[in-house]
Scaffold this motif. Structure first.
Motif, PDB file in Angstrom:
ATOM      1  N   THR A 129       0.765  -1.285   0.074  1.00 10.98           N
ATOM      2  CA  THR A 129       0.084   0.037   0.045  1.00 10.98           C
ATOM      3  C   THR A 129       0.688   1.149  -0.039  1.00 10.98           C
ATOM      4  N   ALA A 130       2.035   1.166  -0.013  1.00 15.19           N
ATOM      5  CA  ALA A 130       2.998   2.489   0.114  1.00 15.19           C
ATOM      6  C   ALA A 130       4.482   1.873  -0.416  1.00 15.19           C
ATOM      7  N   PHE A 131       5.071   2.864  -1.121  1.00 14.46           N
ATOM      8  CA  PHE A 131       6.311   2.445  -1.607  1.00 14.46           C
ATOM      9  C   PHE A 131       7.420   3.487  -1.065  1.00 14.46           C
ATOM     10  N   GLU A 132       8.577   2.973  -1.179  1.00 12.67           N
ATOM     11  CA  GLU A 132       9.920   4.082  -0.589  1.00 12.67           C
ATOM     12  C   GLU A 132      10.925   3.616  -1.292  1.00 12.67           C
ATOM     13  N   LEU A 133      11.965   4.469  -1.402  1.00 14.16           N
ATOM     14  CA  LEU A 133      13.391   4.191  -2.085  1.00 14.16           C
ATOM     15  C   LEU A 133      14.236   5.236  -1.654  1.00 14.16           C
ATOM     16  N   LEU A 134      15.441   4.967  -1.814  1.00 15.41           N
ATOM     17  CA  LEU A 134      16.418   5.944  -1.853  1.00 15.41           C
ATOM     18  C   LEU A 134      16.858   6.313  -3.023  1.00 15.41           C
ATOM     19  N   ALA A 135      16.964   7.413  -3.369  1.00 12.54           N
ATOM     20  CA  ALA A 135      17.430   7.885  -4.853  1.00 12.54           C
ATOM     21  C   ALA A 135      18.729   8.650  -4.897  1.00 12.54           C
ATOM     22  N   PHE A 151      11.167  12.277   1.956  1.00 10.16           N
ATOM     23  CA  PHE A 151      10.676  12.312   3.203  1.00 10.16           C
ATOM     24  C   PHE A 151      11.778  13.060   4.192  1.00 10.16           C
ATOM     25  N   PRO A 152      11.503  13.728   5.075  1.00 11.45           N
ATOM     26  CA  PRO A 152      12.617  14.677   5.889  1.00 11.45           C
ATOM     27  C   PRO A 152      13.331  13.853   7.198  1.00 11.45           C
ATOM     28  N   SER A 153      13.052  12.772   7.320  1.00 13.25           N
ATOM     29  CA  SER A 153      13.689  11.828   8.196  1.00 13.25           C
ATOM     30  C   SER A 153      15.103  11.222   7.791  1.00 13.25           C
ATOM     31  N   PRO A 154      16.272  11.583   8.383  1.00  6.79           N
ATOM     32  CA  PRO A 154      17.304  11.146   8.076  1.00  6.79           C
ATOM     33  C   PRO A 154      17.603   9.638   8.118  1.00  6.79           C
TER      34      PRO A 154
END
Length: 162
Positions: A129-135, A151-154
């Motif tokens: 239901t959601a996706f994330e990545l490092l770019a 996303f502001p979280s380090p």
């Protein structure tokens, strides 16, 4: 799919594609890393092949290989992660996109976007239901165009000494 008058064929990788997946993930790593010894590269490639053979057919890791004709033009992967939910994604069902790599001569032809869209589609079919990545800086425009936001979280890492 057509992009810049180039036929792109997307292939959902299987364990039998492990060597191809390892080769292109290795290319990606070598572009982002300082020079490595032949032994280090050979060991990493062997480990990657083992990982891809073990995880590509059981749903725990999905890769998409883009071809132009018979030539590999790019690759991308996704790992499903199921964690406790939060307010932005109550189900906790995430797809972590990684391994996005386009062969340099095929960049700027829509290949990364095609791979990304296919991975998201496959993830939704799996109930993610959601996706994330490092770019990387070069990849950010592709992901932003697809709707990804910074996303502001380090990100922090700890890798114990080997």
């Amino acid at each position: 799919m057509k992009s810049n008058d180039t036929n792109i064929r997307l292939h959902v990788a299987r364990a039998s594609d492990a060597e191809t997946m390892a080769e292109y993930r290795l290319r990606f790593n070598l572009e982002l890393s300082p020079p490595q010894t032949e032994e280090t590269v050979r060991k990493l490639k062997t480990d990657m092949i083992g990982y891809f053979r073990e995880h590509s057919d059981d749903g725990s890791f999905t890769s998409v290989i883009a071809y132009i004709g018979e030539e590999v033009a790019g690759i991308g992967s996704m790992e499903p992660r199921i964690i406790p939910g939060n307010f932005k994604n109550p189900s906790g069902r995430w797809g972590f996109i990684l391994n996005m790599y386009t062969v340099p001569v095929h960049r700027k032809k829509g290949i990364a976007a095609a791979i990304l869209n296919k991975l998201i589609s496959l993830g939704k079919e799996q109930g993610l239901t959601a996706f994330e990545l490092l770019a990387t800086a070069e990849g950010r425009p592709v992901y932003e165009k697809a709707g990804f936001e910074i996303f502001p979280s380090p990100c922090m890492r700890y890798i114990p000494a080997r």
